[in-house]
Scaffold this motif. Structure first.
Motif, mmCIF file in Angstrom:
data_model
loop_
_atom_site.group_PDB
_atom_site.id
_atom_site.type_symbol
_atom_site.label_atom_id
_atom_site.label_comp_id
_atom_site.label_asym_id
_atom_site.label_seq_id
_atom_site.Cartn_x
_atom_site.Cartn_y
_atom_site.Cartn_z
ATOM 1 N N UNK A 176 27.857 28.269 37.131
ATOM 2 C CA UNK A 176 27.629 28.877 35.821
ATOM 3 C C UNK A 176 27.490 30.456 35.997
ATOM 4 N N UNK A 177 28.346 31.034 35.933
ATOM 5 C CA UNK A 177 28.396 32.636 36.110
ATOM 6 C C UNK A 177 29.663 33.072 35.869
ATOM 7 N N UNK A 178 29.820 34.543 35.888
ATOM 8 C CA UNK A 178 31.222 34.976 35.634
ATOM 9 C C UNK A 178 31.827 35.135 36.875
ATOM 10 N N UNK A 179 33.176 34.850 36.631
ATOM 11 C CA UNK A 179 34.345 34.533 37.556
ATOM 12 C C UNK A 179 35.208 35.745 37.735
ATOM 13 N N UNK A 180 35.525 36.366 38.895
ATOM 14 C CA UNK A 180 36.319 37.449 39.178
ATOM 15 C C UNK A 180 37.410 36.745 39.965
ATOM 16 N N UNK A 181 38.426 36.334 39.509
ATOM 17 C CA UNK A 181 39.638 35.682 40.428
ATOM 18 C C UNK A 181 40.562 36.762 40.513
ATOM 19 N N UNK A 182 40.688 36.817 42.006
ATOM 20 C CA UNK A 182 41.754 37.853 42.598
ATOM 21 C C UNK A 182 43.043 36.736 42.944
ATOM 22 N N UNK A 183 43.818 37.021 42.680
ATOM 23 C CA UNK A 183 45.352 36.104 43.155
ATOM 24 C C UNK A 183 46.528 36.865 42.806
ATOM 25 N N UNK A 184 47.607 36.628 43.636
ATOM 26 C CA UNK A 184 48.851 37.404 43.709
ATOM 27 C C UNK A 184 49.419 36.722 42.640
ATOM 28 N N UNK A 185 49.488 35.255 42.514
ATOM 29 C CA UNK A 185 50.373 34.831 41.402
ATOM 30 C C UNK A 185 49.785 34.126 40.470
ATOM 31 N N UNK A 186 48.537 33.386 40.711
ATOM 32 C CA UNK A 186 47.911 32.748 39.682
ATOM 33 C C UNK A 186 46.595 33.117 39.400
ATOM 34 N N UNK A 187 46.412 34.461 38.704
ATOM 35 C CA UNK A 187 45.032 35.046 38.370
ATOM 36 C C UNK A 187 44.475 34.593 36.910
ATOM 37 N N UNK A 188 45.029 33.714 36.309
ATOM 38 C CA UNK A 188 44.547 33.538 34.883
ATOM 39 C C UNK A 188 43.163 32.859 35.013
ATOM 40 N N UNK A 189 42.237 33.277 34.071
ATOM 41 C CA UNK A 189 41.056 32.811 33.968
ATOM 42 C C UNK A 189 40.674 32.043 32.573
ATOM 43 N N UNK A 190 40.029 30.770 32.450
ATOM 44 C CA UNK A 190 39.760 30.347 31.209
ATOM 45 C C UNK A 190 38.209 30.419 31.002
ATOM 46 N N UNK A 191 37.765 31.211 30.181
ATOM 47 C CA UNK A 191 36.275 31.274 29.972
ATOM 48 C C UNK A 191 35.787 32.430 30.581
ATOM 49 N N UNK A 192 34.587 32.375 31.074
ATOM 50 C CA UNK A 192 33.741 33.501 31.448
ATOM 51 C C UNK A 192 34.154 34.215 32.769
ATOM 52 N N UNK A 193 34.851 35.168 32.522
ATOM 53 C CA UNK A 193 35.496 35.678 33.879
ATOM 54 C C UNK A 193 36.727 36.798 33.515
ATOM 55 N N UNK A 194 37.166 37.284 34.666
ATOM 56 C CA UNK A 194 38.387 37.982 34.628
ATOM 57 C C UNK A 194 39.296 37.785 35.796
ATOM 58 N N UNK A 195 40.604 37.757 35.555
ATOM 59 C CA UNK A 195 41.700 37.622 36.592
ATOM 60 C C UNK A 195 42.316 38.872 36.814
ATOM 61 N N UNK A 196 42.455 39.317 38.091
ATOM 62 C CA UNK A 196 43.080 40.489 38.531
ATOM 63 C C UNK A 196 44.103 40.053 39.728
ATOM 64 N N UNK A 197 45.443 40.488 39.049
ATOM 65 C CA UNK A 197 46.512 40.130 40.105
ATOM 66 C C UNK A 197 46.511 41.142 41.147
ATOM 67 N N UNK A 198 46.493 40.785 42.234
ATOM 68 C CA UNK A 198 46.906 41.479 43.581
ATOM 69 C C UNK A 198 46.275 40.975 44.758
ATOM 70 N N UNK A 199 46.566 41.701 46.010
ATOM 71 C CA UNK A 199 46.097 41.088 47.268
ATOM 72 C C UNK A 199 44.377 41.208 47.198
ATOM 73 N N UNK A 200 43.767 40.493 47.888
ATOM 74 C CA UNK A 200 42.468 40.744 47.954
ATOM 75 C C UNK A 200 41.971 42.043 48.500
ATOM 76 N N UNK A 201 42.716 42.510 49.547
ATOM 77 C CA UNK A 201 42.185 43.860 50.294
ATOM 78 C C UNK A 201 42.470 44.796 49.087
ATOM 79 N N UNK A 202 43.543 44.825 48.494
ATOM 80 C CA UNK A 202 43.830 45.994 47.558
ATOM 81 C C UNK A 202 42.701 46.093 46.368
ATOM 82 N N UNK A 203 42.436 44.574 45.644
ATOM 83 C CA UNK A 203 41.610 44.591 44.653
ATOM 84 C C UNK A 203 40.014 45.138 45.134
ATOM 85 N N UNK A 204 39.832 44.409 46.208
ATOM 86 C CA UNK A 204 38.384 44.581 46.786
ATOM 87 C C UNK A 204 38.072 46.228 47.145
ATOM 88 N N UNK A 205 39.074 46.629 47.367
ATOM 89 C CA UNK A 205 39.111 48.362 47.790
ATOM 90 C C UNK A 205 39.021 49.073 46.552
#
Ligand SMILES: [Zn+2]
Length: 178
Positions: free
Chosen positions: A140-169
């Motif tokens: 139960x908390x916001x979700x930050x989903x980092x994924x190259x192909x399947x970044x969609x999030x349903x509900x509380x959160x945000x999806x970011x398309x990209x590699x983990x290293x690029x997005x975290x940087x």
């Protein structure tokens, strides 16, 4: 970067990983704050298994050179002599000894009770074996989903398309500017 962010957070962080390579601990994360839901290559178990015992597979214990992924002689269970195996979950695996993972689950449940609304940062978790995704969505908390192909999030959160290293940087740079 994740470790640095966690060190600045009031309750720190807890790692939930399906990786079995022990790299979070090698990177300096607290062993007591890591859950390896599919087990680890760093421990061995009996292949039968004859009991719940696991033992470290580091260095050349049991004849396995972990760094070279080579076994000059086949590893044996020190309790019954049966062939030993790494303590991680395979497909259709009814013989995995779950004691270590169960203890990690218990520590995670206790930690989750101490935090109000933890941010879940999910990195590169696939849908074919959705263990990580299912856990991430269960918190139960916001979700930050980092994924190259399947970044969609349903509900509380945000999806970011990209590699983990690029997005975290990019997030790390934004935090530094903030
Ligand atoms: Zn055995």
């Amino acid at each position: 970067m994740l470790k640095h962010w966690a060190e600045g957070a009031r309750h720190g962080a807890f790692v939930f990983t399906s990786n079995v390579d022990g790299h979070f601990q090698a990177a300096g994360y607290d062993e007591a704050r890591v859950l390896e839901c599919h087990g680890t290559i760093n421990f061995m178990q009996c292949g039968k298994p004859c009991g719940d015992a696991i033992w470290p597979s580091c260095s050349m214990i049991n004849g396995i050179d972990i760094d070279a992924l080579a076994a000059p002689s086949l590893p044996r269970c020190p309790h019954c002599g049966h062939l030993a195996r790494p303590n991680f979950l395979l497909f259709d695996d009814g013989f995995w000894v779950e004691t270590r993972s169960s203890a990690q689950w218990e520590r995670l449940r206790i930690w989750l009770r101490t935090v109000q609304r933890p941010v879940v940062i999910e990195l590169g978790a696939g849908t074919a074996v959705p263990s990580v995704r299912m856990f991430a969505e269960s918190v139960r908390g916001p979700l930050i989903r980092v994924n190259l192909d399947e970044s969609e999030v349903v509900g509380d959160g945000v999806g970011i398309r990209g590699t983990s290293l690029d997005v975290l940087s990019a997030i790390d740079a934004a935090l530094a500017r903030a």
